[in-house]
Design an enzyme around this catalytic site. Structure first.
Site, PDB file in Angstrom:
ATOM      1  N   PRO A 133       0.789  -1.233   0.000  1.00  0.00           N
ATOM      2  CA  PRO A 133       0.000   0.000   0.000  1.00  0.00           C
ATOM      3  C   PRO A 133       0.826   1.291   0.000  1.00  0.00           C
ATOM      4  O   PRO A 133       0.837   2.056   0.970  1.00  0.00           O
ATOM      5  CB  PRO A 133      -0.835  -0.136   1.273  1.00  0.00           C
ATOM      6  CG  PRO A 133       0.037  -0.933   2.194  1.00  0.00           C
ATOM      7  CD  PRO A 133       0.770  -1.907   1.298  1.00  0.00           C
ATOM      8  N   CYS A 134       1.490   1.560  -1.114  1.00  0.00           N
ATOM      9  CA  CYS A 134       2.332   2.760  -1.210  1.00  0.00           C
ATOM     10  C   CYS A 134       1.522   4.047  -1.100  1.00  0.00           C
ATOM     11  O   CYS A 134       2.086   5.107  -0.812  1.00  0.00           O
ATOM     12  CB  CYS A 134       3.141   2.738  -2.498  1.00  0.00           C
ATOM     13  SG  CYS A 134       2.146   2.537  -3.974  1.00  0.00           S
ATOM     14  N   HIS A 135       0.209   3.971  -1.275  1.00  0.00           N
ATOM     15  CA  HIS A 135      -0.624   5.165  -1.108  1.00  0.00           C
ATOM     16  C   HIS A 135      -0.602   5.660   0.342  1.00  0.00           C
ATOM     17  O   HIS A 135      -0.942   6.811   0.596  1.00  0.00           O
ATOM     18  CB  HIS A 135      -2.065   4.900  -1.566  1.00  0.00           C
ATOM     19  CG  HIS A 135      -2.723   3.773  -0.850  1.00  0.00           C
ATOM     20  ND1 HIS A 135      -2.572   2.446  -1.251  1.00  0.00           N
ATOM     21  CD2 HIS A 135      -3.536   3.751   0.229  1.00  0.00           C
ATOM     22  CE1 HIS A 135      -3.269   1.677  -0.433  1.00  0.00           C
ATOM     23  NE2 HIS A 135      -3.856   2.444   0.475  1.00  0.00           N
TER      24      HIS A 135
END
Length: 185
Positions: A133-135
């Site tokens: 989940p790089c967001h």
């Protein structure tokens, strides 16, 4: 989620994406081989739907759809290991950020003893967004970029994902102690 090395004999499907599915922020494409997910990509809303043309793409699509409905839905997908040792270390650290939390590029960099710009580059190169989940990695004053872009449908996707997870980029909390003890291979 587990990362396994992909061997040279596992060729990418010649047609490219095995599934293009709708998402609230546009479309998502999934590239698979017989045993691994090789890439999940964000696509603009006008991109045509397709597939699934592979059982693993169908499984990945179902897991992604569950996540898009319930941000606590887990992923259990065979991800093809790729990227440098450094990038894999950053992606592993990103995977430890819990839903509803965000860290700034600088906070994550301090936790993994790196530099914010290097963390940002690794975030932008993430081949498995949503699963990794790089967001959840944001700028000090706002959401920052997404997939090496600072606007357009990609940044809209990041906003949607943060809202979906009830994460607030302007209200970052302190890093979680001991959370980022990620080892190199």
């Amino acid at each position: 989620m587990y990362l396994r090395p992909a061997t040279a004999s596992l060729a990418m499907p010649p047609t490219g994406l095995s599934l293009v599915m709708p998402a609230p922020f546009g479309k998502l494409g999934i590239r698979v081989s017989d045993e691994f997910i090789h890439e999940i990509v964000f696509l603009p809303a006008e991109h045509p739907l397709s597939g699934p043309d592979h059982a693993l793409a169908e499984i990945a699509g179902r897991q992604i759809q569950r996540y898009l409905t319930d941000p606590d839905a887990p992923f259990d997908l065979p991800l093809a290991l790729r990227g440098t040792r450094f990038r894999r270390r950053i992606w592993a650290a990103i995977g430890l950020i819990p839903r509803g939390r965000t860290l700034t590029y600088g906070e994550l960099a301090r936790n993994v003893e790196s530099a914010p710009r290097a963390v940002g580059q690794a975030c932008g190169d993430n081949p498995f967004p949503l699963v990794i989940p790089c967001h959840r990695v944001v700028a000090r004053h706002g959401p920052g970029g997404f997939a090496h872009e600072r606007g357009g449908y990609l940044l809209s996707a990041k906003h949607w994902l943060l809202q979906h997870e009830d994460a607030h980029p302007s209200g970052n909390q302190a890093p979680l102690p001991g959370l980022f003890q990620v080892q190199d291979d």
